[in-house]
Design an enzyme around this catalytic site. Structure first.
Site, PDB file in Angstrom:
ATOM      1  N   ASP A  25       7.805  12.186  -4.934  1.00 52.74           N
ATOM      2  CA  ASP A  25       7.985  11.265  -3.819  1.00 52.74           C
ATOM      3  C   ASP A  25       7.453  11.958  -2.567  1.00 52.74           C
ATOM      4  O   ASP A  25       7.797  13.112  -2.291  1.00 52.74           O
ATOM      5  CB  ASP A  25       9.478  10.950  -3.653  1.00 52.74           C
ATOM      6  CG  ASP A  25       9.729   9.510  -3.272  1.00 52.74           C
ATOM      7  OD1 ASP A  25       9.055   9.036  -2.339  1.00 52.74           O
ATOM      8  OD2 ASP A  25      10.594   8.871  -3.890  1.00 52.74           O
ATOM      9  N   ASP A  57       6.319   7.029   0.225  1.00 50.87           N
ATOM     10  CA  ASP A  57       7.373   6.296   0.909  1.00 50.87           C
ATOM     11  C   ASP A  57       6.838   5.576   2.149  1.00 50.87           C
ATOM     12  O   ASP A  57       6.125   6.186   2.960  1.00 50.87           O
ATOM     13  CB  ASP A  57       8.446   7.313   1.330  1.00 50.87           C
ATOM     14  CG  ASP A  57       9.741   6.671   1.749  1.00 50.87           C
ATOM     15  OD1 ASP A  57      10.412   6.088   0.888  1.00 50.87           O
ATOM     16  OD2 ASP A  57      10.087   6.761   2.941  1.00 50.87           O
ATOM     17  N   GLU A 114       4.406   2.783  -1.416  1.00 53.96           N
ATOM     18  CA  GLU A 114       5.480   1.839  -1.133  1.00 53.96           C
ATOM     19  C   GLU A 114       5.094   1.110   0.146  1.00 53.96           C
ATOM     20  O   GLU A 114       5.105   1.687   1.227  1.00 53.96           O
ATOM     21  CB  GLU A 114       6.813   2.569  -0.962  1.00 53.96           C
ATOM     22  CG  GLU A 114       7.982   1.588  -0.970  1.00 53.96           C
ATOM     23  CD  GLU A 114       9.151   2.008  -0.117  1.00 53.96           C
ATOM     24  OE1 GLU A 114      10.250   1.536  -0.369  1.00 53.96           O
ATOM     25  OE2 GLU A 114       8.956   2.794   0.831  1.00 53.96           O
ATOM     26  N   HIS A 150      15.771   2.618  -6.693  1.00 51.45           N
ATOM     27  CA  HIS A 150      16.967   3.176  -6.037  1.00 51.45           C
ATOM     28  C   HIS A 150      17.370   2.417  -4.778  1.00 51.45           C
ATOM     29  O   HIS A 150      18.402   2.734  -4.186  1.00 51.45           O
ATOM     30  CB  HIS A 150      16.704   4.646  -5.707  1.00 51.45           C
ATOM     31  CG  HIS A 150      15.624   4.797  -4.666  1.00 51.45           C
ATOM     32  ND1 HIS A 150      14.312   4.443  -4.900  1.00 51.45           N
ATOM     33  CD2 HIS A 150      15.673   5.209  -3.382  1.00 51.45           C
ATOM     34  CE1 HIS A 150      13.607   4.648  -3.805  1.00 51.45           C
ATOM     35  NE2 HIS A 150      14.408   5.111  -2.875  1.00 51.45           N
ATOM     36  N   ASP A 151      16.569   1.458  -4.340  1.00 49.83           N
ATOM     37  CA  ASP A 151      16.896   0.661  -3.151  1.00 49.83           C
ATOM     38  C   ASP A 151      17.355  -0.751  -3.502  1.00 49.83           C
ATOM     39  O   ASP A 151      17.614  -1.559  -2.607  1.00 49.83           O
ATOM     40  CB  ASP A 151      15.656   0.506  -2.252  1.00 49.83           C
ATOM     41  CG  ASP A 151      15.216   1.809  -1.620  1.00 49.83           C
ATOM     42  OD1 ASP A 151      16.065   2.698  -1.409  1.00 49.83           O
ATOM     43  OD2 ASP A 151      14.005   1.936  -1.324  1.00 49.83           O
TER      44      ASP A 151
END
Ligand code: CA
Length: 558
Positions: free
Chosen positions: A100, A202, A257, A329-330
């Protein structure tokens, strides 16, 4: 059309949220040695790539998405030696590791920010975005942060404000400063030289901001920053520069993302020939359901869901590559959100969702526990939340009296990011076998029934169904490269599509309904073979009565 073949198009990716995956040293927190212990489990499932949520040094204001040192491992997770061991052990099993990359912002405890805030003429001042307030008590503009409150934080050392699109402990980097880009690109090369296999980037769509920063449109408390900060003026220029200086020099994959991305923009971010990223995450199918901002207790109606996903399938075909996901995870747990987590339908609907996603064109992502059909958590009170977004939202919407608790609570608990962050359920022993200590966040009480040990032992489990889907991907090029076509567009119960590649053709039929419904097999599939199904139906008659959440895939080859 002759699509370019690459390993990352053919891969299945598994996302690990390290804090909640496996605790090896009994401190209640998942860690790198814990992941190493479970590599054989992942190998058995058959995945090709691990996307590791952040493992860097961090004060954990946002669970590692606030990084204080990009070249060090978070103490709670282990050491750089543990990381090197993880990488070697994964590679020894033929599993790649994607890191990430969180470079829209750092932690306020990063050395760059600590220097930057000291004085207006610090050599690091321009690493971040500083502005004077409208007056002493008013921020430069009305923008709200993603986690509630103003997007500006006053800093008394220099009497100016810094921008933070997320929490105030996540100051935004100033990408317009060439020194910042140099530092980031060098750091990325450092990781690539270690032998990692790619980056998930991210909020990479937010790195470029406009110079002018006027008030945004408000829908209540704060103004919207997105016209000025999302897909900003230089975002493509900076990604091309990153590609030229780092990405193109290694055999790695990248996924951006990109909140707010449209199919049109995705063709630029992840075009076959645009020299930016390999693919992006789009969020239209997980965002359109909001009632109060992102918060809701409603499902997206099936025709809307189909329309969104089909548009992405069709528009990107031959031009850019899709990434396929139901959750991460969100997001809440897929089975609770798009299927049913009732005891009666959990298994069958989890398998149906897996079928629906894995048969589309794009690279599928499995979020840890999804392969077990893990569910949302039964939250009873706000003290159970650990996530900064959920905690702040409860404060902003309930405690401050904008909505009654009765109205907001079902929305908060349905969408909270903590649903995805409860510990991985390994077996039916204490704490689901995740830890020998008290876990940092509560274990879902359904771990006695839903856990990896039970499912790996049961050939009819959700786990074995995922394993089979992954194996099919290796066997049938049409699953990876076939062209998509939606059938029965208006059906409110069925999601049906075909895929076509050279002389191969697939028909995927998924019922999103709890009622039985009938389906007519199209003529060209009447003698096709069934390659996977979540029931014991035989598909020999033209007209079928589909059971609730039934799914199957037919294959023909002329
Ligand atoms: Ca630990």
């Amino acid at each position: 059309m002759n699509l370019k073949k690459t390993w990352w198009k053919e891969a299945v990716i598994y996302q690990i949220y390290p804090r909640s995956f496996m605790d090896s040293n009994a401190d209640g927190i998942g860690d790198l040695q814990g992941i190493i212990r479970k590599l054989d489990y992942l190998k058995y499932l058959g995945i090709d790539v691990i996307w590791l949520s952040p493992v860097y040094e961090s004060p954990n204001d946002d669970n590692g998405y606030d990084i204080s040192n990009y070249k060090a491992i978070m103490q709670e997770f282990g050491t750089m030696q543990d990381f090197d061991e993880l990488l070697a052990q994964a590679h020894a099993r033929g599993i790649r590791i994607v890191m990430d990359l969180v470079v829209n912002h750092t932690s306020d405890e990063h050395a760059w920010f600590m220097e930057s805030r000291k004085s207006k003429d610090s050599p690091f001042r321009d690493y971040y975005i500083w502005r004077s307030g409208k007056d002493e008590k008013t921020p430069p503009n009305n923008w709200g942060s993603c986690f509630g409150g103003s997007a500006w934080q006053y800093d008394k050392q220099t009497c100016m404000y810094y921008l933070h699109l997320f929490s105030k402990k996540q100051p935004d980097l100033n990408w317009d400063n060439p020194k910042v880009r140099r530092e980031i690109f060098d750091m990325m090369s450092w990781w690539c030289d270690k032998g990692i296999d790619g980056f998930r980037m991210d909020v990479i769509s937010m790195i470029s901001k406009t110079k002018e920063m006027p008030d945004g449109e408000t829908n209540g408390l704060y103004g919207d920053f997105s016209p000025y900060c999302v897909h900003g003026p230089n975002v493509h220029k900076y990604l091309q520069e990153m590609n030229e200086q780092v990405l193109s020099r290694y055999d790695i994959m990248t996924v951006g993302e990109t909140a707010g991305v449209t199919a049109e923009l995705a063709k630029q971010y992840a075009g076959e020939h645009t020299h930016e990223l390999n693919m992006v995450f789009q969020f239209e199918h997980v965002e359109g359901d909001g009632k109060y901002g992102k918060w809701t207790d409603q499902k997206l109606p099936l025709p809307v869901l189909k329309k969104i996903l089909s548009r992405w399938q069709t528009e990107l075909y031959g031009e850019a590559w899709n990434s396929l996901f139901w959750n991460n995870h969100d997001q809440p747990r897929a089975v609770s959100r798009f299927g049913s987590d009732s005891p009666q339908y959990r298994t069958v609907s989890a398998k149906m969702l897996a079928t629906c996603l894995h048969m589309m064109q794009g690279t599928p992502y499995i979020y840890q526990g999804e392969e077990l059909g893990m569910t949302n958590y039964p939250f009873q009170n706000p003290q159970e939340f650990r996530d900064i977004e959920s905690i702040n939202a409860y404060q902003e919407w309930c405690t401050n009296g904008r909505l009654s608790r009765e109205t907001f609570w079902p929305c908060l608990t349905f969408k909270s990011r903590d649903n995805a962050r409860t510990p991985m359920q390994w077996d039916d022993t204490a704490n689901a076998g995740f830890t020998a200590a008290k876990p940092w966040i509560a274990v879902n009480p359904n771990y006695k029934e839903i856990n990896a040990r039970a499912e790996t032992n049961d050939p009819d489990s959700v786990f074995h169904y995922y394993k089979k889907l992954i194996a099919l991907r290796r066997q049938y090029p049409v699953i990876v490269y076939g062209k998509y076509e939606l059938l029965l567009e208006d059906s409110e119960q069925l999601f049906v599509y075909t895929r076509t590649y050279e002389n191969e053709k697939l028909l995927t039929v998924c019922s999103f309904s709890e009622q039985e419904c009938s389906f007519q097999i199209p003529e060209e599939f009447q003698n096709a073979s069934c390659i996977i199904t979540n029931t014991n139906n035989l598909y020999q008659n033209e007209t079928l009565k589909l059971k609730p959440y039934e799914a199957f895939v037919l294959y023909t080859c002329h």
